[in-house]
Design a protein around this motif. Structure first.
Motif, PDB file in Angstrom:
ATOM      1  N   ARG A 185       0.933  -1.346  -0.103  1.00 38.21           N
ATOM      2  CA  ARG A 185      -0.103   0.209   0.193  1.00 38.21           C
ATOM      3  C   ARG A 185       0.818   1.297   0.068  1.00 38.21           C
ATOM      4  N   LYS A 186       2.125   1.170   0.709  1.00 33.07           N
ATOM      5  CA  LYS A 186       2.886   2.216   0.627  1.00 33.07           C
ATOM      6  C   LYS A 186       3.871   2.311  -0.438  1.00 33.07           C
ATOM      7  N   LYS A 187       3.554   1.443  -1.487  1.00 31.75           N
ATOM      8  CA  LYS A 187       4.567   1.490  -2.655  1.00 31.75           C
ATOM      9  C   LYS A 187       5.888   1.312  -2.294  1.00 31.75           C
ATOM     10  N   ILE A 188       6.172   0.496  -1.056  1.00 38.14           N
ATOM     11  CA  ILE A 188       7.590   0.346  -0.988  1.00 38.14           C
ATOM     12  C   ILE A 188       7.997  -1.276  -1.631  1.00 38.14           C
ATOM     13  N   LEU A 189       7.162  -1.974  -2.040  1.00 40.42           N
ATOM     14  CA  LEU A 189       7.297  -3.219  -2.900  1.00 40.42           C
ATOM     15  C   LEU A 189       5.926  -3.445  -3.518  1.00 40.42           C
ATOM     16  N   THR A 190       6.242  -4.643  -4.258  1.00 39.18           N
ATOM     17  CA  THR A 190       5.000  -4.933  -5.164  1.00 39.18           C
ATOM     18  C   THR A 190       5.082  -6.585  -5.274  1.00 39.18           C
ATOM     19  N   TYR A 191       4.060  -7.243  -5.455  1.00 39.26           N
ATOM     20  CA  TYR A 191       3.839  -8.442  -5.862  1.00 39.26           C
ATOM     21  C   TYR A 191       2.618  -8.719  -6.650  1.00 39.26           C
ATOM     22  N   GLY A 192       2.599  -9.696  -7.567  1.00 43.51           N
ATOM     23  CA  GLY A 192       1.540  -9.904  -8.617  1.00 43.51           C
ATOM     24  C   GLY A 192       0.198 -10.740  -8.077  1.00 43.51           C
ATOM     25  N   THR A 193      -0.032 -10.495  -7.155  1.00 40.15           N
ATOM     26  CA  THR A 193      -1.377 -10.975  -6.697  1.00 40.15           C
ATOM     27  C   THR A 193      -2.021 -10.236  -5.319  1.00 40.15           C
ATOM     28  N   GLU A 194      -3.458 -10.163  -5.257  1.00 43.95           N
ATOM     29  CA  GLU A 194      -4.028  -9.586  -4.475  1.00 43.95           C
ATOM     30  C   GLU A 194      -3.740 -10.004  -2.975  1.00 43.95           C
ATOM     31  N   LEU A 195      -3.680 -11.224  -3.063  1.00 43.42           N
ATOM     32  CA  LEU A 195      -3.636 -12.101  -1.633  1.00 43.42           C
ATOM     33  C   LEU A 195      -2.519 -13.082  -1.691  1.00 43.42           C
ATOM     34  N   LEU A 196      -1.930 -13.266  -0.618  1.00 47.27           N
ATOM     35  CA  LEU A 196      -0.800 -13.884  -0.561  1.00 47.27           C
ATOM     36  C   LEU A 196      -0.780 -15.161   0.429  1.00 47.27           C
ATOM     37  N   LEU A 197      -0.857 -16.684   0.063  1.00 50.07           N
ATOM     38  CA  LEU A 197      -1.304 -17.707   0.772  1.00 50.07           C
ATOM     39  C   LEU A 197      -0.245 -18.621   0.622  1.00 50.07           C
ATOM     40  N   GLN A 198       0.396 -19.005   1.763  1.00 50.45           N
ATOM     41  CA  GLN A 198       1.538 -20.070   2.071  1.00 50.45           C
ATOM     42  C   GLN A 198       1.141 -21.477   1.186  1.00 50.45           C
ATOM     43  N   GLY A 199       2.133 -21.680   0.427  1.00 46.79           N
ATOM     44  CA  GLY A 199       1.850 -22.848  -0.380  1.00 46.79           C
ATOM     45  C   GLY A 199       1.612 -22.759  -1.646  1.00 46.79           C
ATOM     46  N   VAL A 200       0.401 -22.127  -1.989  1.00 41.35           N
ATOM     47  CA  VAL A 200      -0.217 -21.645  -3.318  1.00 41.35           C
ATOM     48  C   VAL A 200       0.576 -20.616  -3.927  1.00 41.35           C
ATOM     49  N   HIS A 201       1.136 -19.380  -3.218  1.00 42.22           N
ATOM     50  CA  HIS A 201       1.843 -18.314  -3.555  1.00 42.22           C
ATOM     51  C   HIS A 201       3.169 -18.210  -3.501  1.00 42.22           C
ATOM     52  N   ASP A 202       3.968 -19.679  -3.020  1.00 38.42           N
ATOM     53  CA  ASP A 202       5.313 -19.514  -2.557  1.00 38.42           C
ATOM     54  C   ASP A 202       6.142 -19.095  -4.013  1.00 38.42           C
ATOM     55  N   ASP A 203       5.787 -19.150  -4.980  1.00 38.19           N
ATOM     56  CA  ASP A 203       6.658 -18.797  -6.175  1.00 38.19           C
ATOM     57  C   ASP A 203       6.557 -17.245  -6.729  1.00 38.19           C
ATOM     58  N   ILE A 204       5.589 -16.563  -6.098  1.00 40.88           N
ATOM     59  CA  ILE A 204       5.397 -15.093  -6.278  1.00 40.88           C
ATOM     60  C   ILE A 204       6.626 -14.334  -5.966  1.00 40.88           C
ATOM     61  N   ASP A 205       6.956 -13.465  -6.898  1.00 41.80           N
ATOM     62  CA  ASP A 205       8.021 -12.342  -6.660  1.00 41.80           C
ATOM     63  C   ASP A 205       7.857 -11.228  -5.620  1.00 41.80           C
ATOM     64  N   ILE A 206       8.279 -11.243  -4.573  1.00 46.06           N
ATOM     65  CA  ILE A 206       8.398  -9.913  -3.850  1.00 46.06           C
ATOM     66  C   ILE A 206       9.276  -8.900  -4.325  1.00 46.06           C
ATOM     67  N   VAL A 207       8.992  -7.792  -5.120  1.00 41.71           N
ATOM     68  CA  VAL A 207       9.965  -7.035  -5.783  1.00 41.71           C
ATOM     69  C   VAL A 207      10.006  -5.538  -4.864  1.00 41.71           C
ATOM     70  N   LEU A 208      11.455  -5.327  -4.262  1.00 37.25           N
ATOM     71  CA  LEU A 208      11.460  -4.108  -3.594  1.00 37.25           C
ATOM     72  C   LEU A 208      11.335  -2.820  -4.693  1.00 37.25           C
ATOM     73  N   LEU A 209      10.724  -1.961  -4.338  1.00 43.48           N
ATOM     74  CA  LEU A 209      10.616  -0.859  -5.094  1.00 43.48           C
ATOM     75  C   LEU A 209      11.533   0.365  -4.533  1.00 43.48           C
ATOM     76  N   GLN A 210      11.417   0.430  -3.400  1.00 39.73           N
ATOM     77  CA  GLN A 210      12.445   1.684  -2.644  1.00 39.73           C
ATOM     78  C   GLN A 210      13.447   0.821  -1.755  1.00 39.73           C
ATOM     79  N   GLU A 211      14.646   1.321  -1.973  1.00 41.33           N
ATOM     80  CA  GLU A 211      15.396   0.759  -1.141  1.00 41.33           C
ATOM     81  C   GLU A 211      15.774   1.570   0.060  1.00 41.33           C
TER      82      GLU A 211
END
Length: 81
Positions: free
Chosen positions: A55-81
């Motif tokens: 929400r603060k646009k510090i990072l992004t990921y390609g899904t609305e919801l993250l669930l352990q197991g189902v979304h383990d391969d989703i990349d969490i991308v850091l937008l701000q260092e």
């Protein structure tokens, strides 16, 4: 802990566990974060912290919801260092 502090801790963990992609952005798989012992000890609600950081646009990921197991391969991308 307050949200700002938890988000800053999350950024530190992404730096520790992540790798740089071809664009130079730091990324880490959700499963790597979720299954890391140090992260498990730091965050009571990692998904909530990830949502707050998104929400603060510090990072992004390609899904609305993250669930352990189902979304383990989703990349969490850091937008701000």
């Amino acid at each position: 802990m307050n949200v700002e502090h938890e988000v800053s801790l999350l950024v530190e963990q992404i730096h520790r566990l992540g790798t740089r992609d071809l664009d130079g952005k730091l990324k880490v798989k959700f499963g790597v974060l979720f299954h890391d012992d140090q992260c498990a000890n730091l965050f009571e609600a990692m998904v909530g912290t990830l949502k707050a950081a998104k929400r603060k646009k510090i990072l992004t990921y390609g899904t609305e919801l993250l669930l352990q197991g189902v979304h383990d391969d989703i990349d969490i991308v850091l937008l701000q260092e």
